[in-house]
Enzyme design. Structure first.
Site, PDB file in Angstrom:
ATOM      1  N   LEU A  17       2.802 -30.267 -44.719  1.00 26.19           N
ATOM      2  CA  LEU A  17       3.147 -28.896 -45.300  1.00 26.19           C
ATOM      3  C   LEU A  17       3.234 -27.688 -44.106  1.00 26.19           C
ATOM      4  CD1 LEU A  17       1.385 -28.862 -48.539  1.00 26.19           C
ATOM      5  CD2 LEU A  17       3.737 -29.093 -48.580  1.00 26.19           C
ATOM      6  N   SER A  90       9.275 -32.304 -42.064  1.00 26.36           N
ATOM      7  CA  SER A  90      10.167 -33.773 -42.439  1.00 26.36           C
ATOM      8  C   SER A  90       9.791 -34.000 -43.801  1.00 26.36           C
ATOM      9  CB  SER A  90      10.089 -34.622 -41.428  1.00 26.36           C
ATOM     10  OG  SER A  90       8.688 -34.988 -40.846  1.00 26.36           O
TER      11      SER A  90
END
Length: 180
Positions: A17, A90
């Site tokens: 995160l 990602s």
């Protein structure tokens, strides 16, 4: 080769995160590795978006293209004996899996941190803006983050210091034959 280190290259792929600690760990590990004479390159989401991917936004298609480009650069560096430490949210498993297939020598590091701790660490106020609806498609708030199912290493940054995280990473790389 650099000062006695004839090492195999690899992409060390930090995912997690926003504000989980990806860049901090990658930066610290890169510093240690460079001090030890290894060839290291850092690819960081914020920096890459200033040049290589500045034409991209944050839609799913743009995020996928961002990771596709980073995968290509990482593959080139890794196959030439560079340890590439990438720090990108990602968020999509499919793109991380594709990066793994494309690069080959790939070490996925899931930087796991509860969202409430990430919010506390957020000096830029991005989470606050996202929760107020001012930032659309923000990972962890209005856009999904798909947790890795089988990363080579999980680092829980709310449970250990930066130095402990960096040392655990270096041990993992040594155990996999990437470090002397």
């Amino acid at each position: 080769m650099c000062e006695g280190h004839d090492h195999k290259g690899a992409a060390v792929w930090f995912t997690g995160l926003p504000c989980s600690g990806k860049s901090a760990i990658a930066d610290r590990a890169a510093e240690i590795l460079k001090d030890r004479g290894y060839r290291v390159e850092r690819l960081d989401g914020d920096i890459v978006r200033q040049d290589l991917t500045r034409d991209l936004g944050f839609s799913k298609a743009d995020r996928d293209e961002n990771i596709r480009r980073v995968t290509f650069v990482s593959k080139l560096l890794a196959r030439n004996g560079v340890l590439v430490l990438t720090s990108f949210i990602s968020p999509y498993a499919e793109m991380r899996d594709n990066a793994r297939k494309q690069i080959g020598d790939f070490v996925e590091v899931y930087v796991k941190c509860p969202v409430d701790v990430c919010i506390q660490r957020d000096v830029k106020g991005m989470y606050k803006k996202a929760m107020a609806g001012q930032i659309k498609e923000f990972t962890g708030i209005s856009d999904p983050y798909e947790e890795p199912q089988a990363p080579e290493l999980v680092i829980e940054t709310d449970k250990e210091t930066l130095e402990q995280s960096a040392e655990r990473l270096l041990r993992a790389l040594k155990d996999r034959g990437y470090l002397d």
